[in-house]
Design an enzyme around this catalytic site. Structure first.
Site, mmCIF file in Angstrom:
data_model
loop_
_atom_site.group_PDB
_atom_site.id
_atom_site.type_symbol
_atom_site.label_atom_id
_atom_site.label_comp_id
_atom_site.label_asym_id
_atom_site.label_seq_id
_atom_site.Cartn_x
_atom_site.Cartn_y
_atom_site.Cartn_z
ATOM 1 C CG ASN A 7 -1.813 1.132 1.411
ATOM 2 O OD1 ASN A 7 -1.262 2.371 1.254
ATOM 3 N ND2 ASN A 7 -2.961 0.994 1.777
ATOM 4 C CG HIS A 10 1.671 6.031 4.899
ATOM 5 N ND1 HIS A 10 0.213 6.418 5.119
ATOM 6 C CD2 HIS A 10 1.718 5.555 6.267
ATOM 7 C CE1 HIS A 10 -0.207 5.941 6.194
ATOM 8 N NE2 HIS A 10 0.600 5.350 6.795
ATOM 9 C CG HIS A 43 -8.337 3.957 1.302
ATOM 10 N ND1 HIS A 43 -8.553 3.807 2.586
ATOM 11 C CD2 HIS A 43 -9.307 4.410 0.919
ATOM 12 C CE1 HIS A 43 -9.729 4.159 3.139
ATOM 13 N NE2 HIS A 43 -10.200 4.281 1.990
ATOM 14 N NE ARG A 45 -9.376 8.263 4.787
ATOM 15 C CZ ARG A 45 -9.645 7.335 5.482
ATOM 16 N NH1 ARG A 45 -8.600 6.054 5.625
ATOM 17 N NH2 ARG A 45 -10.538 7.291 6.436
ATOM 18 N NE ARG A 49 -7.738 11.324 5.906
ATOM 19 C CZ ARG A 49 -7.873 10.529 6.736
ATOM 20 N NH1 ARG A 49 -7.024 9.665 7.607
ATOM 21 N NH2 ARG A 49 -9.075 10.614 7.186
ATOM 22 C CD GLU A 70 -7.106 -0.257 1.656
ATOM 23 O OE1 GLU A 70 -7.359 0.589 2.368
ATOM 24 O OE2 GLU A 70 -5.947 -0.844 2.032
ATOM 25 C CB THR A 101 -9.298 1.322 7.766
ATOM 26 O OG1 THR A 101 -8.890 1.923 6.430
ATOM 27 C CG2 THR A 101 -10.534 0.704 7.428
ATOM 28 C CD GLU A 151 -7.070 -6.210 3.518
ATOM 29 O OE1 GLU A 151 -7.320 -5.829 2.185
ATOM 30 O OE2 GLU A 151 -6.541 -5.465 4.311
ATOM 31 C CG HIS A 191 -5.500 -2.079 9.565
ATOM 32 N ND1 HIS A 191 -4.988 -1.385 10.529
ATOM 33 C CD2 HIS A 191 -5.914 -0.965 8.651
ATOM 34 C CE1 HIS A 191 -5.277 -0.012 10.514
ATOM 35 N NE2 HIS A 191 -5.911 0.258 9.129
HETATM 36 N N1 PXP Z 1 -5.846 -3.190 4.784
HETATM 37 C C1 PXP Z 1 -6.647 -2.174 4.728
HETATM 38 C C2 PXP Z 1 -8.161 -2.495 4.407
HETATM 39 C C3 PXP Z 1 -6.527 -0.922 5.016
HETATM 40 O O1 PXP Z 1 -7.429 -0.036 5.110
HETATM 41 C C4 PXP Z 1 -5.006 -0.648 5.409
HETATM 42 C C5 PXP Z 1 -4.559 0.762 5.459
HETATM 43 O O2 PXP Z 1 -4.674 1.520 4.615
HETATM 44 C C6 PXP Z 1 -4.094 -1.807 5.214
HETATM 45 C C7 PXP Z 1 -4.619 -3.010 4.762
HETATM 46 C C8 PXP Z 1 -2.798 -1.553 5.450
HETATM 47 O O3 PXP Z 1 -2.452 -1.361 6.792
HETATM 48 P P1 PXP Z 1 -1.093 -0.629 7.426
HETATM 49 O O4 PXP Z 1 -0.720 0.608 6.718
HETATM 50 O O5 PXP Z 1 -1.233 -0.893 8.900
HETATM 51 O O6 PXP Z 1 -0.188 -1.567 6.855
#
Ligand code: PXP
Length: 241
Positions: A7, A10, A43, A45, A49, A70, A101, A151, A191
């Site tokens: 992901n 960031h 994601h 959003r 953001r 996402e 999330t 997931e 997550h």
């Molecule tokens: N899965 C989902 C559904 C999420 O919302 C996120 C955060 O964007 C992640 C996985 C990844 O989580 P992390 O950034 O804590 O690795």
């Protein structure tokens, strides 16, 4: 063996802090793919953001592995997904004021509307995953809704303060995986996963893919720091050109 999807939200968070052009999540995604990851996740959003529509559009054209979007199951974002056609859409709950999330989707509480959204996305050839807690009621609902994947929300496991609490949550994840596997659902997990807590989860081969963002980007910033400073120092010490 389970796969890794990265992901890159960031990276966009840092870019948006200055409303600048860099760092570009598209470049980060390409580097993650060069390093061997199996998929890219962003994601989009509602409040934009971090990831912008432009990012998803370009990633759709450049990602060579698989693009997982996402998203909240709201009309505005569903329309964008139908247009851009990611390989997978992962439906998540979204609150405007949350930092990230929080908790899984209440699939059981909104079966009717989710069924419609899921069918619409699938009709466009987009596989659909529901981000849910490792909870039997939610898994049964995911199947009823017609999701291709779940997931499993690993946040509680990752945030467990004691070994006992972590054991308890790990057992919940094991039970959830067994149930989803029996129902023929694909299983992803994510997550809060990091370089320590991942070790235990890799013992569950039924997990198709881990979705990891924060810990990878956090490490990337630090392991890249020394090189970035050296590069700037070299330019200063070289003098004018
Ligand atoms: N899965 C989902 C559904 C999420 O919302 C996120 C955060 O964007 C992640 C996985 C990844 O989580 P992390 O950034 O804590 O690795």
């Amino acid at each position: 063996m389970s796969r890794l999807a990265v992901n890159v939200d960031h990276i966009a968070t840092v870019r948006q802090a200055r409303l600048a052009a860099e760092p570009d999540p598209v470049t980060a995604a390409a580097l993650a793919e060069l390093a061997g990851c199996h998929g890219i996740i962003v994601h989009l959003r509602e409040d934009r953001r971090h990831i912008q529509e432009r990012d998803v559009e370009i990633l759709r054209k450049t990602v060579k592995t698989r693009l997982n979007l996402e998203m909240a199951a709201i009309p505005e974002i569903v329309k964008i997904a139908l247009n851009i056609k990611p390989d997978m859409a992962c439906l998540v709950p979204e609150k405007r004021r949350e930092l990230t999330t929080e908790g899984g989707l209440d699939a059981a509480g909104q079966k009717k509307s989710l069924k419609q959204t899921v069918a619409g996305l699938q009709k466009r050839g987009i596989a659909v995953s529901l981000f849910i807690d490792p909870d039997a009621r939610q898994i049964a609902a995911a199947q009823e809704i017609g999701a291709d994947f779940i997931e499993i929300h690993t946040g509680i496991y990752c945030n467990a303060k004691t070994p006992k609490a972590q054991d308890r949550e790990f057992d919940r994840i094991i039970a959830a995986v067994a149930m989803a596997e029996n129902m023929g659902l694909g299983i992803n997990a994510g997550h809060g996963l990091d370089y320590t807590n991942i070790s235990r989860l890799v013992s569950i081969p039924e997990i198709d893919e881990f979705s990891i963002g924060h810990s990878i980007i956090a490490r990337a910033v630090l392991v890249g720091m020394e090189r970035a400073v050296r590069d700037m120092l070299a330019l200063i010490q070289r003098g004018p050109v």
